[in-house]
Scaffold this motif. Sequence first.
Motif, PDB file in Angstrom:
ATOM      1  N   ALA A 132       0.851  -1.197   0.000  1.00  0.00           N
ATOM      2  CA  ALA A 132       0.000   0.000   0.000  1.00  0.00           C
ATOM      3  C   ALA A 132       0.882   1.240   0.000  1.00  0.00           C
ATOM      4  N   VAL A 133       0.347   2.314  -0.579  1.00  0.00           N
ATOM      5  CA  VAL A 133       1.004   3.624  -0.540  1.00  0.00           C
ATOM      6  C   VAL A 133       0.046   4.602   0.114  1.00  0.00           C
ATOM      7  N   VAL A 134       0.567   5.397   1.041  1.00  0.00           N
ATOM      8  CA  VAL A 134      -0.223   6.428   1.712  1.00  0.00           C
ATOM      9  C   VAL A 134       0.410   7.782   1.403  1.00  0.00           C
ATOM     10  N   SER A 135      -0.376   8.711   0.876  1.00  0.00           N
ATOM     11  CA  SER A 135       0.152  10.040   0.577  1.00  0.00           C
ATOM     12  C   SER A 135      -0.422  11.084   1.523  1.00  0.00           C
ATOM     13  N   THR A 136       0.477  11.797   2.187  1.00  0.00           N
ATOM     14  CA  THR A 136       0.089  12.938   3.024  1.00  0.00           C
ATOM     15  C   THR A 136       0.530  14.241   2.367  1.00  0.00           C
ATOM     16  N   LEU A 137       0.885  14.174   1.091  1.00  0.00           N
ATOM     17  CA  LEU A 137       1.434  15.341   0.404  1.00  0.00           C
ATOM     18  C   LEU A 137       0.399  16.456   0.293  1.00  0.00           C
ATOM     19  N   GLY A 138       0.824  17.655   0.596  1.00  0.00           N
ATOM     20  CA  GLY A 138      -0.054  18.814   0.513  1.00  0.00           C
ATOM     21  C   GLY A 138       0.623  20.016   1.141  1.00  0.00           C
ATOM     22  N   GLY A 139       0.125  21.200   0.836  1.00  0.00           N
ATOM     23  CA  GLY A 139       0.712  22.394   1.408  1.00  0.00           C
ATOM     24  C   GLY A 139       0.064  23.653   0.874  1.00  0.00           C
ATOM     25  N   PHE A 140       0.526  24.780   1.405  1.00  0.00           N
ATOM     26  CA  PHE A 140      -0.009  26.082   1.015  1.00  0.00           C
ATOM     27  C   PHE A 140       1.062  26.890   0.298  1.00  0.00           C
ATOM     28  N   GLY A 141       0.625  27.920  -0.408  1.00  0.00           N
ATOM     29  CA  GLY A 141       1.524  28.785  -1.145  1.00  0.00           C
ATOM     30  C   GLY A 141       0.743  29.488  -2.231  1.00  0.00           C
ATOM     31  N   SER A 142       1.401  29.801  -3.308  1.00  0.00           N
ATOM     32  CA  SER A 142       0.703  30.403  -4.444  1.00  0.00           C
ATOM     33  C   SER A 142      -0.194  29.350  -5.081  1.00  0.00           C
ATOM     34  N   ASP A 143      -1.117  29.795  -5.921  1.00  0.00           N
ATOM     35  CA  ASP A 143      -2.007  28.852  -6.602  1.00  0.00           C
ATOM     36  C   ASP A 143      -1.209  27.818  -7.383  1.00  0.00           C
ATOM     37  N   GLU A 144      -0.165  28.266  -8.054  1.00  0.00           N
ATOM     38  CA  GLU A 144       0.666  27.353  -8.842  1.00  0.00           C
ATOM     39  C   GLU A 144       1.358  26.327  -7.943  1.00  0.00           C
ATOM     40  N   GLN A 145       1.894  26.790  -6.815  1.00  0.00           N
ATOM     41  CA  GLN A 145       2.568  25.880  -5.893  1.00  0.00           C
ATOM     42  C   GLN A 145       1.587  24.863  -5.309  1.00  0.00           C
ATOM     43  N   MET A 146       0.391  25.301  -4.954  1.00  0.00           N
ATOM     44  CA  MET A 146      -0.590  24.391  -4.365  1.00  0.00           C
ATOM     45  C   MET A 146      -1.095  23.377  -5.387  1.00  0.00           C
ATOM     46  N   GLN A 147      -1.251  23.808  -6.628  1.00  0.00           N
ATOM     47  CA  GLN A 147      -1.644  22.877  -7.669  1.00  0.00           C
ATOM     48  C   GLN A 147      -0.578  21.792  -7.844  1.00  0.00           C
ATOM     49  N   ARG A 148       0.671  22.205  -7.726  1.00  0.00           N
ATOM     50  CA  ARG A 148       1.784  21.267  -7.948  1.00  0.00           C
ATOM     51  C   ARG A 148       1.893  20.247  -6.810  1.00  0.00           C
ATOM     52  N   ILE A 149       1.905  20.715  -5.552  1.00  0.00           N
ATOM     53  CA  ILE A 149       2.122  19.804  -4.435  1.00  0.00           C
ATOM     54  C   ILE A 149       0.859  19.039  -4.049  1.00  0.00           C
ATOM     55  N   ASN A 150      -0.309  19.706  -4.092  1.00  0.00           N
ATOM     56  CA  ASN A 150      -1.561  19.036  -3.719  1.00  0.00           C
ATOM     57  C   ASN A 150      -2.103  18.151  -4.838  1.00  0.00           C
ATOM     58  N   GLY A 151      -1.859  18.600  -6.075  1.00  0.00           N
ATOM     59  CA  GLY A 151      -2.402  17.865  -7.204  1.00  0.00           C
ATOM     60  C   GLY A 151      -1.374  17.045  -7.958  1.00  0.00           C
ATOM     61  N   GLU A 152      -0.454  17.725  -8.648  1.00  0.00           N
ATOM     62  CA  GLU A 152       0.469  17.046  -9.556  1.00  0.00           C
ATOM     63  C   GLU A 152       1.358  16.033  -8.846  1.00  0.00           C
ATOM     64  N   ALA A 153       1.845  16.367  -7.665  1.00  0.00           N
ATOM     65  CA  ALA A 153       2.721  15.438  -6.937  1.00  0.00           C
ATOM     66  C   ALA A 153       1.983  14.146  -6.616  1.00  0.00           C
TER      67      ALA A 153
END
Length: 299
Positions: A132-153
């Motif tokens: 199993a894989v568990v992802s806790t990835l997420g964070g705040f910042g600019s819209d671009e940064q949040m899209q990258r870490i919350n979504g793309e990552a």
Amino acid sequence: MTSFLCLPAISTPPPSLTRASFRGRSITHFQNRLCRIGVKCSYAEAGVVDDLKSAPIDVVADVKSERVVVLGGSGFVGSAICKAAVTKGIEVVSLSRSGRPTYPGSWVDQVTWIPGDVFYANWDEVLVGATAVVSTLGGFGSDEQMQRINGEANVVAVGAAKDFGIPKFILISVHDYNLPSFLLSSGYFTGKRKAESEVLSKYPNSGVVLRPGFIYGKRKVDGFEIPLDLIGKPLERILSATESFTKPLSSLPASDLLLAPPVSVDDVALAVINGITDDDFFGIFTIEQIKEAAAKVKA
């Protein structure tokens, strides 16, 4: 080592090995899965009747516990998940940019800490043997940064896990607080929902999405401990006790900013453990359902 004499080949598998019992997965998938969890076996290809009649099958019972990969395992939620998994006898690997945390703890020594970035990870090293894989990835910042870490990552991680044949993916997402749509269009929420869609599409029968609200507990930041439980725990009790009175207000826009009960980081971690060990636990889970899942593991 125990040897069993093979019976003659049959045209269809016995009832215990029907397609239904494999939940739609191929026999090859389960042969590969057995190899990953340490069950060694030798078998003949279907149709080689002479070999099946004469060749013994060697089975070595060396079944290991679940092995979970936690993305962001050195963070607030990630470390709680790692600790809970170790306590339950689950083998744990953490991938995070900071690697091994600096604070002490007996459970810390039982985790395999791999420093790295999800976008550049050596997945062959990270995912080997994982169940199993568990992802806790997420964070705040600019819209671009949040899209990258919350979504793309998370999308990258889900794709890697699926390609590697990992049977389950668990995502820590976020409650929507009943916010109006224009507020949910921020990079934070759109990134999270993009990650959710990826999990549920790639893992329709085994993907888990947890949507907690405010998570409280003792959070360590730069060597200091922030006791979020001093706020979260009494607030959770108050909101739970007054739920019958406040429930009619829950339909109001943004009402959950005040009315959604906090959830402890330990409950989130235990809900994850339930997701790892229970094959019937999949889909999207609300705050209340997270607490119910945690209670099952506590019992």
